[in-house]
Enzyme design. Structure first.
Site, PDB file in Angstrom:
ATOM      1  N   HIS A  37     -10.408   1.174   1.594  1.00 48.59           N
ATOM      2  CA  HIS A  37     -10.179   2.119   2.692  1.00 48.59           C
ATOM      3  C   HIS A  37     -11.439   2.052   3.556  1.00 48.59           C
ATOM      4  CE1 HIS A  37      -8.540   6.057   4.372  1.00 48.59           C
ATOM      5  NE2 HIS A  37      -9.660   5.821   5.032  1.00 48.59           N
ATOM      6  N   HIS A  85       0.869  -1.190   0.000  1.00 47.04           N
ATOM      7  CA  HIS A  85       0.000   0.000   0.000  1.00 47.04           C
ATOM      8  C   HIS A  85       0.900   1.232   0.000  1.00 47.04           C
ATOM      9  CE1 HIS A  85      -3.877   2.106   1.378  1.00 47.04           C
ATOM     10  NE2 HIS A  85      -2.988   3.055   1.152  1.00 47.04           N
ATOM     11  N   LYS A 119      -8.881  -0.259  -5.947  1.00 47.51           N
ATOM     12  CA  LYS A 119      -8.961   0.367  -4.625  1.00 47.51           C
ATOM     13  C   LYS A 119     -10.293   1.090  -4.464  1.00 47.51           C
ATOM     14  CE  LYS A 119      -7.600   2.185  -0.673  1.00 47.51           C
ATOM     15  NZ  LYS A 119      -6.598   3.222  -0.491  1.00 47.51           N
ATOM     16  N   ASP A 158       1.460   2.573   3.514  1.00 51.16           N
ATOM     17  CA  ASP A 158       0.612   3.761   3.360  1.00 51.16           C
ATOM     18  C   ASP A 158       1.467   5.025   3.436  1.00 51.16           C
ATOM     19  OD1 ASP A 158      -1.709   5.110   2.786  1.00 51.16           O
ATOM     20  OD2 ASP A 158      -2.456   5.117   4.845  1.00 51.16           O
ATOM     21  N   HIS A 163      -4.683  -0.741   5.634  1.00 49.95           N
ATOM     22  CA  HIS A 163      -4.163   0.004   6.795  1.00 49.95           C
ATOM     23  C   HIS A 163      -5.084  -0.078   8.016  1.00 49.95           C
ATOM     24  CE1 HIS A 163      -6.896   2.906   5.096  1.00 49.95           C
ATOM     25  NE2 HIS A 163      -6.078   3.288   4.151  1.00 49.95           N
ATOM     26  N   HIS A 194       1.671   5.321  -1.657  1.00 56.57           N
ATOM     27  CA  HIS A 194       1.311   6.513  -2.446  1.00 56.57           C
ATOM     28  C   HIS A 194       2.575   7.113  -3.035  1.00 56.57           C
ATOM     29  CE1 HIS A 194      -2.851   6.682  -0.917  1.00 56.57           C
ATOM     30  NE2 HIS A 194      -2.304   6.132   0.156  1.00 56.57           N
TER      31      HIS A 194
HETATM   32 ZN   LIG Z   1      -3.407   5.073   1.591  1.00 48.81          ZN
END
Ligand SMILES: [Zn+2]
Length: 350
Positions: A145, A23, A106, A251, A179, A25
């Site tokens: 999420h 995960h 996602k 994350d 997460h 970004h």
């Molecule tokens: Zn994230």
């Protein structure tokens, strides 16, 4: 929040095979150029989140973004595993056409975190069924999420009933609870065969006290927000034991310093450059270092049966170093602090 480093004199090298960040970004533009090499250097691959502006929703956007990541990462030994931003309008034909470029999809509830305004505003089984059934048939995992729009400390626990609804109605769909931060999510893991989870580094380390118990710490502010000590305990229990349904997903979410140290602080903790070093320290301190390989790579390879993982060996040794105050414009977790473990060698294609 500081790790309690017990002095251990014996020099011990830890080898991690093909670390994966499930995960991540990476953003785009200058930020991508800054942060991509930091992950590509020490990880074999990463699941790349699609919440750009606008989010990644077409084959063209996805392949173009993948190309930009490959160029920015400056490594042949790193594979970006691409994701699409979930839309209930994706047809089976569309998913079939993109399957070879795509690793997962996602799902964001609308407006729940950075750049998620176009997310899902309701969870109606009939509306979701065509896309989720197609994903089940094509072996495309759904990353979620999992937060409601409720009170900030309760959002994830409230979302568990939605996870249960999805897991029950789509039993062949691999659902990754992204997460996770609560004991409720940890409990849900073992109730359904098709529920899995990623856990971040920072949620294994901090509680809300570290964010807001004293002076506000903007660089530790993230979504989902860090929770209570008993929640962190539940996360540590499964991560440190190498629970087979749990994977590392950093994350790591870079924002420029001015967006964090501002009125209206952006959510996200930047851990990519220090994750392996701090995880090693954490697992050694808990005498569970033999389980780090499962958490950092092996579990993910069993759960994501649709990925090919480049060979890479990362060697870490007990040798302290000071974390830089910034990478480009981004302040990392543990900036200017001393870490006990250092990456001393990386073997494999680079
Ligand atoms: Zn994230």
């Amino acid at each position: 929040m500081r790790l309690l480093t017990k002095a251990k004199d014996k020099k011990m090298a830890i080898t991690l095979n093909a670390p994966l960040d499930m995960h991540l970004h990476l953003r785009d533009g200058d930020m991508l150029t800054t942060v991509a090499p930091l992950t590509a250097n020490s990880f074999s691959g990463a699941i790349i989140m699609p919440n750009l502006v606008p989010p990644v929703t077409t084959k063209e956007e996805l392949t173009a973004y993948k190309q930009r990541i490959k160029e920015a990462s400056k490594s042949d030994g790193f594979t970006p595993y691409m994701t699409l931003f979930f839309k209930p309008t994706y047809t089976k034909e569309f998913l079939e056409s993109i399957k070879d470029e795509l690793t997962a999809i996602k799902l964001y509830p609308a407006g729940i975190t950075t750049n998620s305004e176009g997310g899902l505003s309701g969870f109606d089984v009939e509306e979701l069924a065509p896309t989720l059934n197609a994903m089940s048939e094509l072996n495309i995992p759904l990353c979620v999420h999992g937060e409601t729009n409720g009170f900030v400390m309760d959002r994830e626990a409230e979302f568990v009933s939605i996870y249960e609804m999805l897991a029950t109605n789509f039993p062949n769909l691999k659902i990754i609870m992204e997460h996770i931060t609560t004991k409720e999510s940890v409990e849900a893991l073992d109730k359904f065969n098709n529920l899995y989870a990623t856990i971040t580094l920072h949620h294994l380390l901090i509680t809300l006290d570290d964010v807001a118990g004293g002076m506000l710490q903007p660089h530790l502010f993230c979504k989902p927000i860090a929770k209570r000590p008993e929640d962190r305990e539940a996360l540590r229990r499964v991560a440190l034991n190498g629970h087979p349904k749990v994977m590392f997903g950093s994350d790591s979410a870079p924002h420029p310093q001015h967006a964090k140290e501002s009125c209206g602080c952006a959510a996200g903790v930047f851990t990519a450059p220090i994750a392996l070093q701090v995880l090693t320290e954490l697992f050694i301190e808990h005498s569970t270092i033999e389980n780090l390989q499962a958490f950092i790579s092996d579990n993910a390879r069993k759960i994501y049966t649709n990925i090919i993982v480049p060979n890479k060996k990362v060697i870490l040794e007990k040798c302290s170093y000071t974390v830089p105050d910034k990478y480009g414009t981004v302040v990392p977790m543990y900036a200017n602090e001393m870490l006990a473990y250092t990456i001393t060698d990386i073997e494999g294609v680079n």
